[in-house]
Design a protein around this motif. Structure first.
Motif, PDB file in Angstrom:
ATOM      1  N   LYS A 133       0.831  -1.203   0.000  1.00 45.18           N
ATOM      2  CA  LYS A 133       0.000   0.000   0.000  1.00 45.18           C
ATOM      3  C   LYS A 133       0.866   1.253   0.000  1.00 45.18           C
ATOM      4  O   LYS A 133       0.542   2.249  -0.630  1.00 45.18           O
ATOM      5  CB  LYS A 133      -0.939   0.004   1.213  1.00 45.18           C
ATOM      6  CG  LYS A 133      -2.117  -0.926   0.999  1.00 45.18           C
ATOM      7  CD  LYS A 133      -3.086  -0.859   2.158  1.00 45.18           C
ATOM      8  CE  LYS A 133      -4.185  -1.874   1.978  1.00 45.18           C
ATOM      9  NZ  LYS A 133      -4.703  -2.333   3.293  1.00 45.18           N
ATOM     10  N   ILE A 134       1.971   1.199   0.743  1.00 43.11           N
ATOM     11  CA  ILE A 134       2.835   2.377   0.801  1.00 43.11           C
ATOM     12  C   ILE A 134       3.548   2.606  -0.536  1.00 43.11           C
ATOM     13  O   ILE A 134       3.660   3.734  -1.003  1.00 43.11           O
ATOM     14  CB  ILE A 134       3.892   2.223   1.927  1.00 43.11           C
ATOM     15  CG1 ILE A 134       3.183   2.191   3.280  1.00 43.11           C
ATOM     16  CG2 ILE A 134       4.926   3.348   1.889  1.00 43.11           C
ATOM     17  CD1 ILE A 134       4.063   1.797   4.441  1.00 43.11           C
ATOM     18  N   HIS A 135       3.995   1.528  -1.161  1.00 44.21           N
ATOM     19  CA  HIS A 135       4.857   1.687  -2.332  1.00 44.21           C
ATOM     20  C   HIS A 135       4.134   1.604  -3.672  1.00 44.21           C
ATOM     21  O   HIS A 135       4.586   2.150  -4.656  1.00 44.21           O
ATOM     22  CB  HIS A 135       5.989   0.657  -2.299  1.00 44.21           C
ATOM     23  CG  HIS A 135       7.010   0.961  -1.265  1.00 44.21           C
ATOM     24  ND1 HIS A 135       8.152   1.654  -1.545  1.00 44.21           N
ATOM     25  CD2 HIS A 135       7.028   0.717   0.066  1.00 44.21           C
ATOM     26  CE1 HIS A 135       8.846   1.806  -0.421  1.00 44.21           C
ATOM     27  NE2 HIS A 135       8.168   1.243   0.557  1.00 44.21           N
ATOM     28  N   PHE A 136       3.031   0.885  -3.723  1.00 38.26           N
ATOM     29  CA  PHE A 136       2.377   0.703  -5.022  1.00 38.26           C
ATOM     30  C   PHE A 136       0.907   1.092  -4.945  1.00 38.26           C
ATOM     31  O   PHE A 136       0.050   0.454  -5.556  1.00 38.26           O
ATOM     32  CB  PHE A 136       2.480  -0.755  -5.488  1.00 38.26           C
ATOM     33  CG  PHE A 136       3.876  -1.257  -5.547  1.00 38.26           C
ATOM     34  CD1 PHE A 136       4.738  -0.833  -6.546  1.00 38.26           C
ATOM     35  CD2 PHE A 136       4.333  -2.161  -4.600  1.00 38.26           C
ATOM     36  CE1 PHE A 136       6.042  -1.304  -6.606  1.00 38.26           C
ATOM     37  CE2 PHE A 136       5.635  -2.636  -4.649  1.00 38.26           C
ATOM     38  CZ  PHE A 136       6.488  -2.203  -5.658  1.00 38.26           C
ATOM     39  N   LYS A 137       0.629   2.096  -4.169  1.00 39.55           N
ATOM     40  CA  LYS A 137      -0.743   2.469  -3.911  1.00 39.55           C
ATOM     41  C   LYS A 137      -1.555   2.565  -5.203  1.00 39.55           C
ATOM     42  O   LYS A 137      -2.671   2.053  -5.294  1.00 39.55           O
ATOM     43  CB  LYS A 137      -0.766   3.819  -3.190  1.00 39.55           C
ATOM     44  CG  LYS A 137      -2.009   3.999  -2.375  1.00 39.55           C
ATOM     45  CD  LYS A 137      -1.908   5.269  -1.558  1.00 39.55           C
ATOM     46  CE  LYS A 137      -3.205   5.436  -0.780  1.00 39.55           C
ATOM     47  NZ  LYS A 137      -3.133   6.524   0.143  1.00 39.55           N
ATOM     48  N   LYS A 138      -0.958   3.197  -6.175  1.00 40.74           N
ATOM     49  CA  LYS A 138      -1.743   3.486  -7.371  1.00 40.74           C
ATOM     50  C   LYS A 138      -1.667   2.386  -8.420  1.00 40.74           C
ATOM     51  O   LYS A 138      -2.542   2.247  -9.256  1.00 40.74           O
ATOM     52  CB  LYS A 138      -1.270   4.807  -7.980  1.00 40.74           C
ATOM     53  CG  LYS A 138      -1.514   5.945  -7.016  1.00 40.74           C
ATOM     54  CD  LYS A 138      -1.078   7.287  -7.569  1.00 40.74           C
ATOM     55  CE  LYS A 138      -1.284   8.359  -6.524  1.00 40.74           C
ATOM     56  NZ  LYS A 138      -0.052   8.589  -5.737  1.00 40.74           N
ATOM     57  N   THR A 139      -0.562   1.625  -8.380  1.00 43.77           N
ATOM     58  CA  THR A 139      -0.353   0.709  -9.503  1.00 43.77           C
ATOM     59  C   THR A 139      -0.762  -0.737  -9.216  1.00 43.77           C
ATOM     60  O   THR A 139      -0.807  -1.547 -10.122  1.00 43.77           O
ATOM     61  CB  THR A 139       1.137   0.712  -9.926  1.00 43.77           C
ATOM     62  OG1 THR A 139       1.921   0.504  -8.765  1.00 43.77           O
ATOM     63  CG2 THR A 139       1.511   2.015 -10.580  1.00 43.77           C
ATOM     64  N   MET A 140      -1.048  -1.056  -7.983  1.00 40.51           N
ATOM     65  CA  MET A 140      -1.356  -2.451  -7.695  1.00 40.51           C
ATOM     66  C   MET A 140      -2.820  -2.583  -7.265  1.00 40.51           C
ATOM     67  O   MET A 140      -3.261  -1.902  -6.347  1.00 40.51           O
ATOM     68  CB  MET A 140      -0.433  -2.950  -6.579  1.00 40.51           C
ATOM     69  CG  MET A 140      -0.381  -4.454  -6.446  1.00 40.51           C
ATOM     70  SD  MET A 140       0.693  -4.959  -5.098  1.00 40.51           S
ATOM     71  CE  MET A 140       2.230  -5.231  -5.947  1.00 40.51           C
ATOM     72  N   ASN A 141      -3.561  -3.459  -7.938  1.00 39.82           N
ATOM     73  CA  ASN A 141      -4.954  -3.627  -7.510  1.00 39.82           C
ATOM     74  C   ASN A 141      -5.066  -4.691  -6.416  1.00 39.82           C
ATOM     75  O   ASN A 141      -4.113  -5.373  -6.077  1.00 39.82           O
ATOM     76  CB  ASN A 141      -5.869  -3.914  -8.708  1.00 39.82           C
ATOM     77  CG  ASN A 141      -5.531  -5.240  -9.380  1.00 39.82           C
ATOM     78  OD1 ASN A 141      -5.138  -6.195  -8.713  1.00 39.82           O
ATOM     79  ND2 ASN A 141      -5.664  -5.278 -10.701  1.00 39.82           N
ATOM     80  N   LYS A 142      -6.263  -4.806  -5.892  1.00 40.24           N
ATOM     81  CA  LYS A 142      -6.461  -5.638  -4.708  1.00 40.24           C
ATOM     82  C   LYS A 142      -6.112  -7.105  -4.984  1.00 40.24           C
ATOM     83  O   LYS A 142      -5.508  -7.781  -4.162  1.00 40.24           O
ATOM     84  CB  LYS A 142      -7.924  -5.520  -4.256  1.00 40.24           C
ATOM     85  CG  LYS A 142      -8.075  -5.773  -2.787  1.00 40.24           C
ATOM     86  CD  LYS A 142      -9.416  -5.318  -2.287  1.00 40.24           C
ATOM     87  CE  LYS A 142      -9.574  -5.576  -0.819  1.00 40.24           C
ATOM     88  NZ  LYS A 142      -9.704  -6.830  -0.282  1.00 40.24           N
ATOM     89  N   GLN A 143      -6.494  -7.518  -6.182  1.00 36.94           N
ATOM     90  CA  GLN A 143      -6.266  -8.913  -6.536  1.00 36.94           C
ATOM     91  C   GLN A 143      -4.775  -9.239  -6.629  1.00 36.94           C
ATOM     92  O   GLN A 143      -4.306 -10.261  -6.122  1.00 36.94           O
ATOM     93  CB  GLN A 143      -6.934  -9.174  -7.884  1.00 36.94           C
ATOM     94  CG  GLN A 143      -7.267 -10.625  -8.112  1.00 36.94           C
ATOM     95  CD  GLN A 143      -7.836 -10.808  -9.512  1.00 36.94           C
ATOM     96  OE1 GLN A 143      -8.235  -9.848 -10.181  1.00 36.94           O
ATOM     97  NE2 GLN A 143      -7.854 -12.046  -9.960  1.00 36.94           N
ATOM     98  N   GLU A 144      -4.032  -8.314  -7.246  1.00 42.41           N
ATOM     99  CA  GLU A 144      -2.581  -8.506  -7.336  1.00 42.41           C
ATOM    100  C   GLU A 144      -1.950  -8.554  -5.942  1.00 42.41           C
ATOM    101  O   GLU A 144      -1.045  -9.331  -5.681  1.00 42.41           O
ATOM    102  CB  GLU A 144      -1.949  -7.355  -8.129  1.00 42.41           C
ATOM    103  CG  GLU A 144      -2.147  -7.459  -9.626  1.00 42.41           C
ATOM    104  CD  GLU A 144      -1.739  -6.174 -10.357  1.00 42.41           C
ATOM    105  OE1 GLU A 144      -1.342  -6.281 -11.512  1.00 42.41           O
ATOM    106  OE2 GLU A 144      -1.828  -5.073  -9.748  1.00 42.41           O
ATOM    107  N   MET A 145      -2.473  -7.698  -5.087  1.00 41.65           N
ATOM    108  CA  MET A 145      -1.947  -7.632  -3.731  1.00 41.65           C
ATOM    109  C   MET A 145      -2.187  -8.961  -3.000  1.00 41.65           C
ATOM    110  O   MET A 145      -1.293  -9.494  -2.350  1.00 41.65           O
ATOM    111  CB  MET A 145      -2.614  -6.480  -2.994  1.00 41.65           C
ATOM    112  CG  MET A 145      -1.684  -5.710  -2.096  1.00 41.65           C
ATOM    113  SD  MET A 145      -2.542  -4.399  -1.247  1.00 41.65           S
ATOM    114  CE  MET A 145      -2.424  -3.042  -2.356  1.00 41.65           C
TER     115      MET A 145
END
Ligand code: SF4
Ligand code: MG
Length: 319
Positions: free
Chosen positions: A114-126
């Protein structure tokens, strides 16, 4: 690469007198990529402080720290610091202390993303990343639904390691990562760290008071006493051709290293206070070989054999 790193703290003693605590006093060494570098010494010798300065958690008093060619103290602004932060990660001694008890494991492991990829990573990827991390540290993905208190000490330390791995760090600082665990669990966590190193080409700075553990884990070992490195060598050389009297005493007190029993050297006296260390060689109040010069001149860390460094007047005379 650390060069002449110093970390001093301003302190006041009980009478209100001002003083300086030289927790890390002119320390230089370079950790090679892919190696496990051990930092060993008694508690209060400055090894944890040194680990924290590497993380850039506290500014250093003097010296420079380069990581992957970048001068850590020159980082500007939040984004550069955040980016740097992902390169160096820490695994703590007590995993409970750094896992928020109110959060589920899944939430805890999602934080770095969340801190590093807030904008580029969606929930599923996370979610997928979290499952991968858990698998990597030997836990089933179902563990993400648990709370820290529902896990054992060893499992919590695995979570601590998973979190450190989340952002593909270059170097992981392990500060006494197993000393809070049962002996049987210690071996499992150490094996896991070794497996991960092989798989991910990780570099470790392994900090411990336990020379046995350090000896097992590390390629090279630096021995610290009162803020200074007194000996630094490949582990085999450090053990078989020990030069510094303090290292000799530490090794003699760690019979777990191998079966050959070396004679136990018992040091006289206690560790002096780091805020008021002895002059000259800081070890002279406890050293069995103290000479006149030891009380006056501080011995510098010098290479006396190939890649074997020692700070001791006696060792220099001998070699
Ligand atoms: Fe001992 Fe002197 Fe060497 Fe210090 S410099 S470790 S006091 S012999
Ligand atoms: Mg410590």
């Amino acid at each position: 690469v650390l060069e002449h790193v110093k970390k001093y703290f301003d302190i006041r003693d009980s009478d209100g007198k001002k003083g300086t605590l030289r927790a890390v006093d002119d320390v230089s060494f370079a950790i090679k990529k892919g190696e496990t570098f051990g930092l060993v010494g008694e508690s209060g010798c400055g090894k944890s402080t040194l680990g924290k300065t590497l993380l850039n958690l506290s500014p250093i008093t003097d010296g420079t720290i380069h990581i992957e060619g970048k001068d850590v103290s020159q980082l500007k602004g939040r984004s550069e610091k955040v980016q740097f932060g992902s390169k160096v990660q820490l695994v703590f001694q007590d995993p409970s202390a750094c896992l928020n008890p109110r959060n589920k494991i899944g939430t805890i492991l999602a934080e770095p993303f969340k801190i590093h990829f807030k904008k580029t990573m969606n929930k599923q990827e996370m979610e997928q990343k979290i499952d991968e991390l858990l698998t990597m540290v030997g836990l089933a993905p179902e563990y993400k639904h648990r709370y820290p208190h529902e896990m054992s000490g060893g499992q919590k330390q695995r979570i601590g390691i998973a979190r450190a791995l989340a952002l593909n760090p270059d170097i992981i600082i392990c500060d006494e990562p197993v000393s809070a665990l049962d002996v049987s669990i210690q071996a499992q966590v150490i094996n896991l760290l070794e497996e991960l190193q092989e798989k991910l080409d990780l570099t470790y700075l392994f900090i411990s008071h336990d020379l046995g553990v350090v000896y097992h884990m590390c390629d090279r070992i630096a021995v610290m006493y009162l803020g200074n490195i007194v000996e630094l060598a490949d582990k085999k050389a450090l053990y078989e051709e020990t030069l510094h009297p303090y290292t000799q005493a530490l090794i003699s007190a760690a019979p777990s290293i191998d079966q050959v029993k070396k004679e136990r050297i018992v040091l006289k006296g206690d560790v002096p206070s780091p805020s008021d260390p002895p002059k000259g060689c800081k070890f002279h109040t406890r050293c069995p070989y103290t000479m006149d010069i030891c009380k006056k001149e501080k011995p510098l860390l010098e290479e006396v054999k190939d890649n074997h460094y020692v700070a001791c007047h006696l060792c220099k005379q001998r070699n």
